[in-house]
Design a protein around this motif. Structure first.
Motif, PDB file in Angstrom:
ATOM      1  N   GLU A  65       0.821  -1.204   0.000  1.00 15.87           N
ATOM      2  CA  GLU A  65       0.000   0.000   0.000  1.00 15.87           C
ATOM      3  C   GLU A  65       0.859   1.259   0.000  1.00 15.87           C
ATOM      4  O   GLU A  65       0.476   2.280  -0.572  1.00 15.87           O
ATOM      5  N   LEU A 124      -4.594 -12.931   1.205  1.00 14.04           N
ATOM      6  CA  LEU A 124      -4.671 -11.504   0.898  1.00 14.04           C
ATOM      7  C   LEU A 124      -5.223 -11.282  -0.512  1.00 14.04           C
ATOM      8  O   LEU A 124      -6.074 -10.417  -0.729  1.00 14.04           O
ATOM      9  N   ARG A 129      -6.810  -7.632  -0.416  1.00 11.93           N
ATOM     10  CA  ARG A 129      -5.982  -6.817   0.477  1.00 11.93           C
ATOM     11  C   ARG A 129      -4.525  -6.829   0.002  1.00 11.93           C
ATOM     12  O   ARG A 129      -4.096  -7.737  -0.698  1.00 11.93           O
ATOM     13  N   LEU A 432       0.249  -7.395   6.740  1.00  9.99           N
ATOM     14  CA  LEU A 432      -0.671  -6.255   6.698  1.00  9.99           C
ATOM     15  C   LEU A 432      -0.221  -5.090   7.569  1.00  9.99           C
ATOM     16  O   LEU A 432      -0.597  -3.939   7.313  1.00  9.99           O
TER      17      LEU A 432
END
Length: 434
Positions: A65, A124, A129, A432
């Motif tokens: 991310e 994921l 994600r 994460l």
């Protein structure tokens, strides 16, 4: 669809990736292709790099991310040590799932970890994600020998793949270790590797005067070698408390409610009880004779005698160890390196360690996470030379009474099914949030 960690581990075990050493290994290619196929199914683009025919390594990058954060390297090896089927209850390459365990060579060293990483990434992908930061993956060959076809080859020839990796995680840490506290409680320790002893494998050569076995000989090479080996074996190496070992002693002692005296390590180890095996080999250096070679006929005194010794070196102590070896073996015995690798030490108090501890506590709120030093070595020695902080973190839940430390390279190697599922969830949390 999410790949099941138990099935992944079982399938990986079925690939006979036996590494006999000295370049004698071929099965890694098949396991590498399986890992690549699994990654591709999760939308991750893998690359297979061969250091020699069928000596395959898989490398991939998973975008995170926040690409501005330093990347995390997750590395594991695909090769295993030999297994004699005659000694096993099951075929060591069957990947049998029975009695709550996955059985087979590599089940805990370390195809279980490779499976948990693949399962976490699959989960994921199935839920849309992404990791917090970029993840670099390396499933490598040849760890069970010298790493010349695996991690050391990658870091020598493809170091650009790891330039932005600030930390790495791999085998030998993050597993449940049940210990009885002073008040009778059972404490669940989770040791995370933050250091490894280095290696100094030495050849000792004693030279003397050849002659008849019936005659007096004050320059007997065999006697000179035996005296040197006895001096090494009898030597009591001094205590050296590295930051990792000191932190382990203090934090484990606090968790168990026992007094820790850093000036009396032997008494402290006694008080630590069942936790002592995690640290007793890493409070000192060690030099252990392992191979002897001399002579060719019973009535002939040879002019040369040789031995190999396995030296293990705590961070920052190699020069002192070698100086002491020289003093102990004396003037008639020469030493030279057979192989040499550096010690490894990563920061104990760091965001990386905190993220691993948080990931473990996400699945076991009572987990007591402590740093520890590995007595042996792993592929961290290769990656640490690139300036990467390397940690031993292969999360696994283990039932009380399960002798995990006897499983690696042992007969009837097996890993708990529930432990694998725990590990996959912990790894998912780390990806994460790290």
């Amino acid at each position: 669809m999410t790949a099941d960690v138990v099935d992944l581990c079982s399938q990986l075990v079925r690939f006979d990736t036996t590494n006999h050493g000295a370049g004698d290994a071929r099965g890694e290619r098949d396991a590498a292709e399986f890992c690549a196929t699994t990654l591709a199914a999760a939308g991750i683009e893998p690359t297979i790099l061969e250091s020699a025919p069928r000596r395959a390594n898989v490398v991939a990058r998973v975008p995170g991310e926040n690409p501005d954060l330093p990347a995390l390297l997750i590395q594991g090896h695909l090769d295993v040590v030999p297994a004699d089927p005659a000694e096993w209850s099951v075929d060591p390459f069957s990947g049998t799932v029975a009695d709550g365990y996955v059985w087979g060579r590599g089940a805990v060293d370390m195809k279980d970890f490779c499976a948990t990483v693949l399962a976490a990434l699959s989960s994921l992908a199935a839920t849309g994600r992404r990791p917090r930061r970029d993840i670099v993956l390396a499933f490598v060959a040849d760890e069970e020998d010298r790493g010349e076809y695996g991690a050391h080859w990658l870091t020598a020839h493809h170091s650009d793949l790891f330039t932005d990796c600030a930390a790495a995680v791999s085998e030998s840490g993050g597993y449940t270790y049940h210990v009885r506290a002073a008040d009778g409680r059972t404490v669940r320790l989770y040791p995370v590797g933050t250091a490894e002893r280095g290696t100094a494998h030495l050849r000792l050569t004693a030279r003397g005067r050849a002659g008849h076995g019936s005659r007096r000989n004050d320059a007997n090479a065999v006697t000179r070698l035996v005296d040197a080996l006895h001096a090494l074996a009898a030597h009591r190496w001094p205590v050296v408390l590295t930051p990792t070992v000191e932190a382990f002693l203090e934090r484990t002692g606090k968790a168990l409610g026992v007094d820790v005296d850093l000036h009396d390590i032997d008494a402290t180890l006694d008080r630590l009880g069942d936790a002592a095996p995690l640290v007793e080999s890493t409070v000192r250096n060690s030099v252990t004779p392992t191979v002897l070679s001399a002579g060719y006929k019973v009535n002939v005194i040879p002019g040369v005698a040789e031995a190999h010794v396995d030296g293990r070196v705590l961070p920052g102590t190699e020069a002192a160890l070698l100086s002491e070896v020289d003093a102990l073996i004396g003037p008639h015995v020469e030493r030279e390196f057979l192989s040499r690798s550096p010690s490894v030490e990563a920061p104990v108090d760091s965001p990386w360690f905190d993220a691993m501890a948080d990931a473990l506590r996400s699945q076991d709120p009572d987990a007591v996470v402590v740093p520890y030093c590995l007595g042996g070595g792993t592929d961290a020695k290769a990656f640490s030379e690139l300036g990467i902080d390397c940690y031993g973190f292969a999360p696994l839940w283990l039932p009380e009474g399960f002798d995990y430390r006897a499983m690696a390279h042992g007969v009837d190697e097996r890993v708990p099914v529930d432990g694998l599922r725990f590990g996959a969830r912990v790894m998912e949390h780390l990806l994460l949030n790290a």
